[in-house]
Design a protein around this motif. Sequence first.
Motif, PDB file in Angstrom:
ATOM      1  N   ASP A   1      53.163  92.413  46.893  1.00  0.00           N
ATOM      2  CA  ASP A   1      53.155  91.987  45.492  1.00  0.00           C
ATOM      3  C   ASP A   1      54.420  91.169  45.231  1.00  0.00           C
ATOM      4  O   ASP A   1      55.457  91.696  44.808  1.00  0.00           O
ATOM      5  CB  ASP A   1      53.099  93.219  44.582  1.00  0.00           C
ATOM      6  N   GLU A   2      54.358  89.845  45.454  1.00  0.00           N
ATOM      7  CA  GLU A   2      55.554  89.006  45.370  1.00  0.00           C
ATOM      8  C   GLU A   2      56.035  88.806  43.939  1.00  0.00           C
ATOM      9  O   GLU A   2      57.248  88.732  43.687  1.00  0.00           O
ATOM     10  CB  GLU A   2      55.267  87.648  46.016  1.00  0.00           C
ATOM     11  N   VAL A   3      55.130  88.727  42.996  1.00  0.00           N
ATOM     12  CA  VAL A   3      55.532  88.481  41.603  1.00  0.00           C
ATOM     13  C   VAL A   3      56.337  89.657  41.066  1.00  0.00           C
ATOM     14  O   VAL A   3      57.438  89.484  40.528  1.00  0.00           O
ATOM     15  CB  VAL A   3      54.300  88.212  40.718  1.00  0.00           C
ATOM     16  N   ASN A   4      55.802  90.875  41.200  1.00  0.00           N
ATOM     17  CA  ASN A   4      56.540  92.042  40.710  1.00  0.00           C
ATOM     18  C   ASN A   4      57.817  92.268  41.505  1.00  0.00           C
ATOM     19  O   ASN A   4      58.832  92.713  40.956  1.00  0.00           O
ATOM     20  CB  ASN A   4      55.660  93.293  40.760  1.00  0.00           C
TER      21      ASN A   4
ATOM     22  N   TYR B   1      57.660  96.706  46.312  1.00  0.00           N
ATOM     23  CA  TYR B   1      56.597  95.757  45.973  1.00  0.00           C
ATOM     24  C   TYR B   1      56.351  94.769  47.114  1.00  0.00           C
ATOM     25  O   TYR B   1      55.214  94.392  47.396  1.00  0.00           O
ATOM     26  CB  TYR B   1      56.958  95.003  44.698  1.00  0.00           C
TER      27      TYR B   1
ATOM     28  N   ALA C   1      54.891  82.497  45.160  1.00  0.00           N
ATOM     29  CA  ALA C   1      53.721  82.979  44.422  1.00  0.00           C
ATOM     30  C   ALA C   1      53.169  81.939  43.457  1.00  0.00           C
ATOM     31  O   ALA C   1      52.147  82.183  42.800  1.00  0.00           O
ATOM     32  CB  ALA C   1      54.084  84.245  43.659  1.00  0.00           C
TER      33      ALA C   1
ATOM     34  N   LEU D   1      54.214  96.020  49.700  1.00  0.00           N
ATOM     35  CA  LEU D   1      52.812  96.057  49.264  1.00  0.00           C
ATOM     36  C   LEU D   1      52.222  94.662  49.129  1.00  0.00           C
ATOM     37  O   LEU D   1      51.056  94.507  48.798  1.00  0.00           O
ATOM     38  CB  LEU D   1      52.708  96.787  47.915  1.00  0.00           C
TER      39      LEU D   1
END
Length: 829
Positions: free
Chosen positions: A331-334, A326, A355, A329
């Motif tokens: 996507d820090e939250v996931n 993640y 985030a 990609l």
Amino acid sequence: MPELSAGTGIIGILQSVKEFAVVWAGDVPSIGPFFKDTPLWGYGIALGLMLFSVLISVFQIITAVHEKTMARVQGSSLGVMREKRRIMSEASSQRRKGNYSRAAELYLSIDEDKEAAEVLEKGGVFAKAGQIYERLGNPDKAIELYEMAGENGLLAEAYKKKGDFRKAADLLLRTGKKILAAECYEKAGASADAAPLFDEAGHTVSAAVHYERSGNLGKAAALFDRAYVEGTSTTQLTSPDRTRQLSEYSLKAGKYYHMAAAFDKAAECFARCKAYEQAGESALAGGDRQRAAEYFTSAKKYERAVQIYREDGNVAKAAETDAERYLSLGDEVNAGKMYAESGDYLKAAELFDTAGEYTLAAEAYAGIQEHQAAAEMFLKAGDEMRAAEAYKNGGAYSSAAQIYSRLGHNKEASELIEMSGEFFAAAVLYRQMGSRDKELAALQKVGPGEPGYADSLLRIAEFFKEEGKHDLAIEKLAAVIDEREPDSSNIDYYYALGTIYEDAKKYGEAVKTYRKVQLIDYGRPGLDERIKACEELAYRQRLSETSEKRASANASANADAAASEAAKRYTIMQEIGRGGMGVVYKAKDNNLDRIIALKLLPKSISENPKMIQRFASEARSAAQLNHPNIVTLFDFQQSAGRSFITMEYVEGMTLKKLANMPNRLPVIQVMKIIFQCCQGLDYAHKRSVIHRDIKPSNIMISKQNVIKIMDFGLAKIMGEESITEAGSVSGTVLYMSPEQLLGRTLDGTTDVYSLGLVLYELLTGVHPFGEGDPAYNQIHTKPKPPKELREDIPEKLNALVLKCLEKDFTKRFPTALHMAMALREIPPK
């Protein structure tokens, strides 16, 4: 001149010559008849001789001209040419005589190589003849002669020149010239033969290449591997080209190891040149799924790594790897959620913070006990109540109190202010709430130099005065005054001290103190009356003391008798120790005829009836302890106004003395010592007795290597009142747990903490908090891992020590038995 008659043929020519001669010599009487009488054949012979002489002369002239011409063409002199003819002649002569070597030398001296070779061959000097033929461009003839001479070296060179490298290699190998043979095998394309020779000669790369060409991939892999190791073992800087070359060696080694089913080695070779995907494939083929997943992660092949972890049931690693995916990609939250699922709450919290997911960040920080950071995140999220709870859990009591106060939770605020160390402010709040006991406890914790220290002592003195504890009240006010003469800043404290002296019926001291006040504040209301009243009472008190002295003499006689009785039973042999709880002697119990240890307690205990009563109670509890690793307490007695205890005498040395020896103890010996300590403490804890003063000087090792824990006289009986005053501490600061220094309720984990400090010191030779303020360090400073000070400490033992020294007692071993079991699981080196 007469005319010659013509004739034909030889006869005619001879006839004409005779006629000419007779005519020419006819007038000469001495020779005329000779020419006339000479027959024709005589003239023929003479004519022939004349012609022969002419021909010889012409030949000599032509030869001379030829020699000069050739000498001029060849750049040599005529003499040289003639010398060469002479040498040729001599060489021919030597050849006819059978002196072939001499003839050859002569031929060679005039560059007649072919004749020299033929002569040498005829003379059986085949090697030299072969060399000449080789020079003349006749390798076949040279080879034939070398074979006849048995000269394998020369024969090999001849085959090389001819281009027959296989035969040359075989001959060189026969003569022991392995590296030359290898090179010839290489040129002949015989890699299988060249490879072992290059390997034997230390030409690792060449050997590897030829094993590769010959299809021996296992050997090729091993040699490419060795070439990489040899190339990287140097300390010198390598160029980028050299680095790339070494990487190629490692890649080839990995490739061929994999083909040869040596998967572990293949993975290692791929990994070290950062070919992680290939390393993962090799590790997977070899069954090492854990390493394979790690390699795939390094290669950013996250899906394959996650698949392996999940198939193997490693949920945490699968989540961690998914988090990295993640992150790649963006996507820090996931990614944060995956890190939290994997147990890496710190990374999760940092990502949630970045985030803007502050509540998630706070919960992640709370998961790793980072309460302060959690509180800050809750504040960012606007959740003040949870922020206050987080501050409280993290020990940031002042910050928590401020929030509770702002939210109207005054009780929680006052308790937390005290816990934050702002004890005077907490005491003020407790007074407002009417909580007298809590106010006193908070006042007792205000230290010198802290805000409100003097006022807190004054307030404590008032408490003690109200309870009739005048000595304690006087002690507190004396601390406020600190031997300073009265002035406007401390005059009220002096006056209060005077009232306490008066209340304690120490009228003489009261008069002295009031007069000091009078010097500064002459007009204080009621002061004169107090001084006069105290003077009268002091006079009466002196009269009373005279009669009491007489009674005291009788009491003294009785005390001497008791001391005499004690002296009869115990014979002091020597002093063996001295500390804060008294002096220890080696003594003999004359009644039981045995050697004991006798500890004479300080006068502060002996002269305090309440303390004697408490100490006696704790001594009775300690006397019930009967364990091989605890010094047995025999008795608690009083004699001649002094108190003492008798206990088991141990012949040996303290751990303090053992730790101070020049050489550090072996790790396994330290572990055995601490294991015995754990056994003794576990026995005591199960009987509701904690020690509270575990330190090297309170632990002995006997001559039989048996550990004995001493001095349970300070032990706290769980659930009962200790001999120390409420809110104060006892023991040695260097070995106290944080909760003991803070005056909180104690259990067996305080001894686990202190034993961890002893273990640290025995392993490293130093105390983790030996520098600076020990009390501050015990409460706030994390210890340096002992393995940083001593490399041979096992990792598990390093972790065990740090677990013992956790500031939060809930994170330590819950019992000494758990600590002993953890020690037993550490394998000895």
